[in-house]
Design a protein around this motif. Structure first.
Motif, PDB file in Angstrom:
ATOM      1  N   LEU A 273       0.844  -1.189   0.000  1.00 50.88           N
ATOM      2  CA  LEU A 273       0.000   0.000   0.000  1.00 50.88           C
ATOM      3  C   LEU A 273       0.878   1.238   0.000  1.00 50.88           C
ATOM      4  O   LEU A 273       1.922   1.265   0.648  1.00 50.88           O
ATOM      5  N   THR A 274       0.431   2.274  -0.685  1.00 51.39           N
ATOM      6  CA  THR A 274       1.081   3.574  -0.598  1.00 51.39           C
ATOM      7  C   THR A 274       0.392   4.364   0.513  1.00 51.39           C
ATOM      8  O   THR A 274      -0.685   3.985   0.987  1.00 51.39           O
ATOM      9  N   LEU A 275       0.970   5.477   0.901  1.00 51.70           N
ATOM     10  CA  LEU A 275       0.340   6.299   1.935  1.00 51.70           C
ATOM     11  C   LEU A 275      -0.989   6.863   1.457  1.00 51.70           C
ATOM     12  O   LEU A 275      -1.925   7.015   2.242  1.00 51.70           O
ATOM     13  N   SER A 276      -1.111   7.139   0.171  1.00 53.68           N
ATOM     14  CA  SER A 276      -2.392   7.615  -0.376  1.00 53.68           C
ATOM     15  C   SER A 276      -3.473   6.552  -0.220  1.00 53.68           C
ATOM     16  O   SER A 276      -4.615   6.860   0.143  1.00 53.68           O
ATOM     17  N   GLN A 277      -3.120   5.315  -0.492  1.00 55.51           N
ATOM     18  CA  GLN A 277      -4.084   4.229  -0.333  1.00 55.51           C
ATOM     19  C   GLN A 277      -4.456   4.032   1.128  1.00 55.51           C
ATOM     20  O   GLN A 277      -5.610   3.752   1.456  1.00 55.51           O
TER      21      GLN A 277
ATOM     22  N   ILE B  60       4.984   3.812  11.695  1.00 57.81           N
ATOM     23  CA  ILE B  60       4.205   2.795  10.984  1.00 57.81           C
ATOM     24  C   ILE B  60       5.089   1.556  10.849  1.00 57.81           C
ATOM     25  O   ILE B  60       6.186   1.636  10.292  1.00 57.81           O
ATOM     26  N   PRO B  61       4.651   0.408  11.367  1.00 55.41           N
ATOM     27  CA  PRO B  61       5.490  -0.792  11.288  1.00 55.41           C
ATOM     28  C   PRO B  61       5.647  -1.297   9.847  1.00 55.41           C
ATOM     29  O   PRO B  61       4.760  -1.116   9.020  1.00 55.41           O
ATOM     30  N   ASN B  62       6.786  -1.900   9.586  1.00 56.64           N
ATOM     31  CA  ASN B  62       7.105  -2.498   8.273  1.00 56.64           C
ATOM     32  C   ASN B  62       7.092  -1.494   7.132  1.00 56.64           C
ATOM     33  O   ASN B  62       6.815  -1.840   5.995  1.00 56.64           O
ATOM     34  N   LEU B  63       7.401  -0.262   7.419  1.00 54.59           N
ATOM     35  CA  LEU B  63       7.425   0.787   6.405  1.00 54.59           C
ATOM     36  C   LEU B  63       8.708   0.699   5.597  1.00 54.59           C
ATOM     37  O   LEU B  63       9.789   0.533   6.152  1.00 54.59           O
ATOM     38  N   LYS B  64       8.590   0.796   4.294  1.00 51.85           N
ATOM     39  CA  LYS B  64       9.741   0.815   3.395  1.00 51.85           C
ATOM     40  C   LYS B  64       9.704   2.104   2.598  1.00 51.85           C
ATOM     41  O   LYS B  64       8.634   2.637   2.301  1.00 51.85           O
ATOM     42  N   ARG B  65      10.881   2.600   2.248  1.00 50.30           N
ATOM     43  CA  ARG B  65      10.966   3.839   1.483  1.00 50.30           C
ATOM     44  C   ARG B  65      11.624   3.551   0.147  1.00 50.30           C
ATOM     45  O   ARG B  65      12.660   2.896   0.081  1.00 50.30           O
TER      46      ARG B  65
ATOM     47  N   TYR C  83       6.639   5.959   0.103  1.00 56.18           N
ATOM     48  CA  TYR C  83       6.580   5.008   1.204  1.00 56.18           C
ATOM     49  C   TYR C  83       5.656   3.864   0.827  1.00 56.18           C
ATOM     50  O   TYR C  83       4.587   4.077   0.255  1.00 56.18           O
ATOM     51  N   LEU C  84       6.049   2.657   1.177  1.00 53.27           N
ATOM     52  CA  LEU C  84       5.263   1.458   0.906  1.00 53.27           C
ATOM     53  C   LEU C  84       5.156   0.632   2.182  1.00 53.27           C
ATOM     54  O   LEU C  84       6.102   0.554   2.966  1.00 53.27           O
ATOM     55  N   VAL C  85       3.996   0.009   2.369  1.00 55.35           N
ATOM     56  CA  VAL C  85       3.738  -0.822   3.544  1.00 55.35           C
ATOM     57  C   VAL C  85       3.066  -2.101   3.075  1.00 55.35           C
ATOM     58  O   VAL C  85       2.204  -2.061   2.190  1.00 55.35           O
ATOM     59  N   GLN C  86       3.423  -3.230   3.681  1.00 55.56           N
ATOM     60  CA  GLN C  86       2.744  -4.490   3.362  1.00 55.56           C
ATOM     61  C   GLN C  86       1.298  -4.389   3.832  1.00 55.56           C
ATOM     62  O   GLN C  86       1.036  -4.037   4.987  1.00 55.56           O
TER      63      GLN C  86
ATOM     64  N   ASP D 137      -2.917  -3.767   7.919  1.00 54.58           N
ATOM     65  CA  ASP D 137      -4.297  -4.007   8.363  1.00 54.58           C
ATOM     66  C   ASP D 137      -4.340  -4.566   9.784  1.00 54.58           C
ATOM     67  O   ASP D 137      -5.162  -4.150  10.596  1.00 54.58           O
ATOM     68  N   ALA D 138      -3.436  -5.482  10.099  1.00 52.22           N
ATOM     69  CA  ALA D 138      -3.388  -6.054  11.450  1.00 52.22           C
ATOM     70  C   ALA D 138      -2.998  -4.980  12.468  1.00 52.22           C
ATOM     71  O   ALA D 138      -3.601  -4.877  13.545  1.00 52.22           O
ATOM     72  N   TRP D 139      -2.003  -4.165  12.131  1.00 51.78           N
ATOM     73  CA  TRP D 139      -1.561  -3.100  13.044  1.00 51.78           C
ATOM     74  C   TRP D 139      -2.672  -2.074  13.238  1.00 51.78           C
ATOM     75  O   TRP D 139      -2.956  -1.665  14.357  1.00 51.78           O
ATOM     76  N   TRP D 140      -3.314  -1.648  12.148  1.00 53.78           N
ATOM     77  CA  TRP D 140      -4.373  -0.645  12.228  1.00 53.78           C
ATOM     78  C   TRP D 140      -5.539  -1.164  13.063  1.00 53.78           C
ATOM     79  O   TRP D 140      -6.086  -0.435  13.890  1.00 53.78           O
ATOM     80  N   SER D 141      -5.905  -2.415  12.896  1.00 54.42           N
ATOM     81  CA  SER D 141      -6.991  -3.003  13.690  1.00 54.42           C
ATOM     82  C   SER D 141      -6.663  -2.980  15.178  1.00 54.42           C
ATOM     83  O   SER D 141      -7.544  -2.772  16.013  1.00 54.42           O
ATOM     84  N   SER D 142      -5.394  -3.177  15.520  1.00 53.73           N
ATOM     85  CA  SER D 142      -5.001  -3.167  16.928  1.00 53.73           C
ATOM     86  C   SER D 142      -5.023  -1.756  17.518  1.00 53.73           C
ATOM     87  O   SER D 142      -5.050  -1.594  18.735  1.00 53.73           O
ATOM     88  N   GLN D 143      -5.024  -0.728  16.676  1.00 50.75           N
ATOM     89  CA  GLN D 143      -5.056   0.660  17.147  1.00 50.75           C
ATOM     90  C   GLN D 143      -6.469   1.128  17.476  1.00 50.75           C
ATOM     91  O   GLN D 143      -6.659   2.086  18.217  1.00 50.75           O
TER      92      GLN D 143
END
Length: 70
Positions: free
Chosen positions: A4-8, A29-34, A45-48, A53-59
């Motif tokens: 996912l991109t930050l826009s997504q 943001i965990p697992n963030l790649k640049r 920035y890209l994120v798996q 989704d798992a991290w966001w759900s825990s927030q």
């Protein structure tokens, strides 16, 4: 690997792109790649997706109803 991109992410969560850009720059943001641009004047920035989704759900927290005043 779905990314996912930050826009997504902004579209998925309803939070602004600027909010997510600030989180990315802070490393919050965990697992963030640049991915740097070839010109060196920017990055993406890209994120798996599954990990995000798992991290966001825990927030997210359940909202308890307010007590009614008497």
């Amino acid at each position: 690997m779905d990314t996912l991109t930050l826009s997504q992410i902004a579209l998925r969560t309803g939070m602004s792109l600027r909010y997510w850009q600030a989180k990315a720059k802070a490393g919050a943001i965990p697992n963030l790649k640049r991915l740097r641009s070839p010109s060196g004047k920017g990055c993406k920035y890209l994120v798996q997706a599954a990990g995000f989704d798992a991290w966001w759900s825990s927030q997210l927290e359940d909202v308890k109803p307010c007590q009614e005043s008497i």
